[in-house]
Design an enzyme around this catalytic site. Structure first.
Site, PDB file in Angstrom:
ATOM      1  N   ASP A 299      44.186-100.836 -31.682  1.00 10.77           N
ATOM      2  CA  ASP A 299      44.795-100.326 -32.908  1.00 10.77           C
ATOM      3  C   ASP A 299      44.059-100.869 -34.131  1.00 10.77           C
ATOM      4  OD1 ASP A 299      46.989 -99.111 -34.535  1.00 10.77           O
ATOM      5  OD2 ASP A 299      47.494-101.201 -34.919  1.00 10.77           O
TER       6      ASP A 299
ATOM      7  N   GLU B 124      44.373 -96.080 -27.771  1.00 12.27           N
ATOM      8  CA  GLU B 124      44.049 -97.314 -28.482  1.00 12.27           C
ATOM      9  C   GLU B 124      43.586 -98.398 -27.516  1.00 12.27           C
ATOM     10  OE1 GLU B 124      47.119 -96.816 -32.260  1.00 12.27           O
ATOM     11  OE2 GLU B 124      47.718 -98.011 -30.534  1.00 12.27           O
TER      12      GLU B 124
END
Length: 258
Positions: free
Chosen positions: A71, A143
């Site tokens: 992320d 992610e």
């Protein structure tokens, strides 16, 4: 060797319970590597990035830690791309573009383009619940893949992956640059109304795929409700529903993309 009668039912049940996962031919990970454009020096990282917390084994071997890292790497990679692609853009414009590109919905679209679901490992209950097509899970796995590539090949490898996966979206944002909640707040302030608030009205669905119902409220006007797989997304949907009802959302889209 013959099975003892007292053990046979348990062995058969165990075989049936694993049929959903082991009866399926495991896709060759090299196919995914070809799609990603990155060959892993450590295939274990790729395996971890593709393992949901529901799969058998220690919880720390799921993709959660890699998702946390990915992320942040994604945010840096997108910011890097925006900074180089739009040298004269103001900070506010780049921030709005960044928010649009790193949102969970965009990550889920990338995961679908990678066909990531077929490579993932789940517990049997999650498979029966349709986890391979669950967009929230796919976004997290996207992610995690980025985090795994970052560890395996460094920032340049991760940036290359991000550019291949998100580059086209950088030029043509999937959604309006201004999100619905921001648009509703600006409209309310411009009309002299108080700041919109959001109230959770209910929650349904299983724990692994909850559905939240949220109401967007502006004192003096009728509430607008909508649902989403998280409170944040439900709030965005409720704000969009409010704007659509007032005949404002299409105008917002045109002004933001103009």
């Amino acid at each position: 060797m013959a099975l003892d009668g007292s053990l046979e039912p348990f062995v058969q049940r165990d075989q049936v319970s694993k049929a959903g996962e082991t009866g399926r031919k495991t896709p060759d990970p090299s196919r995914l590597e070809a799609t990603l454009g990155h060959s892993f020096a450590d295939r274990g990282l790729l395996a971890t990035a593709l393992t949901h917390m529901s799969a058998e084994g220690p919880r720390l071997q799921s993709y959660q830690r890699l998702e946390f890292l990915g992320d942040r790497v994604l945010g840096l990679g997108i910011a890097d791309m925006l900074f180089r692609r739009y040298p004269e853009a103001a900070e506010g414009d780049m921030s709005r573009r960044l928010a649009d590109l790193v949102r969970k919905e965009t990550c889920a679209e990338v995961a679908l383009a990678w066909d990531l679901g077929q490579f993932m490992r789940f517990g049997d209950g999650e498979i029966l619940g349709g986890a391979r097509k669950n967009k929230a899970i796919l976004a997290d796995a996207c992610e995690a893949i980025i985090g795994a590539v970052f560890i395996d090949g460094g920032y340049e490898a991760a940036r290359g992956l991000i550019e291949r996966a998100f580059g086209e979206r950088l030029l043509k944002p999937v959604r309006p640059l201004r999100d619905a909640k921001t648009a509703l707040q600006e409209w309310a302030q411009g009309q002299g109304y108080p700041t919109p608030t959001y109230t959770e009205r209910g929650r349904s669905g299983p724990d692994h795929a909850p559905l939240f119902r949220v109401a967007a409220r502006i004192n003096g006007l009728v509430d607008a409700e909508a649902q989403g797989p998280s409170k944040r997304l439900a709030e965005q949907a409720a704000a969009e529903a409010f704007l659509r009802r007032e005949g404002l959302w299409s105008e917002t889209m045109e002004s933001d993309n103009g």
